[in-house]
Design a protein around this motif. Sequence first.
Motif, short mmCIF file in Angstrom:
data_model
loop_
_atom_site.label_atom_id
_atom_site.label_comp_id
_atom_site.label_asym_id
_atom_site.label_seq_id
_atom_site.Cartn_x
_atom_site.Cartn_y
_atom_site.Cartn_z
N GLN A 96 0.70 -1.31 -0.15
CA GLN A 96 0.17 0.16 0.07
C GLN A 96 0.97 1.24 -0.10
O GLN A 96 0.43 2.18 -0.63
CB GLN A 96 -1.11 -0.04 1.07
CG GLN A 96 -1.89 1.17 1.30
CD GLN A 96 -3.03 1.01 2.51
OE1 GLN A 96 -2.59 0.35 3.41
NE2 GLN A 96 -3.97 1.77 2.35
N ALA A 99 1.69 2.66 -3.59
CA ALA A 99 0.76 3.44 -4.35
C ALA A 99 0.96 4.69 -5.03
O ALA A 99 0.87 5.16 -5.98
CB ALA A 99 -0.87 3.11 -3.91
N GLU A 126 -8.71 1.47 -1.89
CA GLU A 126 -8.29 0.88 -0.48
C GLU A 126 -7.40 -0.16 -0.70
O GLU A 126 -7.36 -0.97 -1.58
CB GLU A 126 -9.88 0.40 0.19
CG GLU A 126 -10.81 1.64 0.16
CD GLU A 126 -10.68 2.45 1.31
OE1 GLU A 126 -10.02 2.03 2.03
OE2 GLU A 126 -11.44 3.45 1.45
N SER A 127 -6.79 -0.58 0.38
CA SER A 127 -6.28 -1.67 0.95
C SER A 127 -7.00 -2.76 0.84
O SER A 127 -8.14 -2.92 1.25
CB SER A 127 -5.13 -1.67 2.15
OG SER A 127 -6.18 -1.70 3.06
N ASP A 133 -1.76 -4.38 1.54
CA ASP A 133 -1.51 -4.37 0.04
C ASP A 133 -2.79 -3.52 -0.49
O ASP A 133 -3.75 -3.62 -0.04
CB ASP A 133 -1.23 -5.68 -0.52
CG ASP A 133 -0.03 -6.24 0.07
OD1 ASP A 133 0.84 -6.01 -0.32
OD2 ASP A 133 -0.26 -7.36 0.90
N GLN A 134 -2.36 -3.21 -1.90
CA GLN A 134 -3.57 -2.60 -2.50
C GLN A 134 -3.70 -3.31 -4.04
O GLN A 134 -2.65 -3.77 -4.72
CB GLN A 134 -3.17 -1.07 -2.88
CG GLN A 134 -4.11 -0.20 -2.91
CD GLN A 134 -3.88 1.14 -2.44
OE1 GLN A 134 -3.07 1.46 -1.57
NE2 GLN A 134 -4.65 2.14 -3.05
#
Length: 233
Positions: A96, A99, A126-127, A133-134
Motif C-alpha cells: 500500500q 501506491a 483501498e487496501s 497491500d493494494q
Amino acid sequence: MMDGQVPWRCLVPADAVAFIIGKGGTNIRQLSDTSGAHVGVSKEGETPSTLADKIVTIGGLVDQKESACGQVIQKLRQMQGISDHEPGIFVIIVPQISAPVIIGAKGAQIKSIMEMSGAEINVGRESIMGMPDQPISINGTSDQVVSAVSKLNGVLQDMVDRGKLSEKDFAWRPQADGGADDFGGGGGGGGGCCGGDYRNAMPSPGGCMPHPGQMGAPPPGAYGAYPPLPCGY
C-alpha cells in the motif's frame, strides 16, 4: 525476497488454482521449469480469511518473472475463453505504501506506464482487507498486461533498491488479535477491499477502482466466477 529481487504477486480466483497447479502439481512444475522462475500459490492460513482469491507469487530475474507471469495469464485466459489478443483483466497486488509512487505526481508515473505498455491500469482506492497491500487492475491483451506488470513491479524494484521497501513489505503477517482493521479496511462502514468485481466497475484509465461498498454486494473474488474445470484437474 531472493537476492533483493522484488516478488511479483497477483490474485487468482480460488477455483482457477487447480488449473494452474495441475494434477499432482504438473502444471506449476512445468511453469517453473520453462520460465526458470519460482512460482508459489498461497495456502490456507497464508492470507486473511477475508480474501477469497489466492495469491500467486513469482520470484526470479525479470525475464524469468515475465515468462512465468505470461504463462499464468495464458492459463487464466484459457479458463475465461479469452484469446491472447483480446483485452482481459489481470489483478496484481502491491504494498500500500508504494501506491502514491506508482501513481506519481498528478498521475504522471502511471500514465507513462499505460502509454508504454498499451494497457489500462486502475489502482484500488483501498487496501485489501486485512493486508497492507493494494490491488491494481490491468486491462489489455496478454502482451500488454505482462508489459504493464513488469513496469509496475519495476517501480517497486526501484523503491527496494533505494531502501524505501523491504522484504517485510511483501509478506502477510497474521495479527494476534485476529483484527482486520490493522491494515486499512474497517468495521461497520465496510471499509477495505476484499476483491470486488472490477470488470463491471472500471473507471477511466489511470483512475482508482471504486470501493467494493460502492459496487453493491461484492462477488466471491476479483474476477468473478470461472467456468468449471476440465476433467483431470
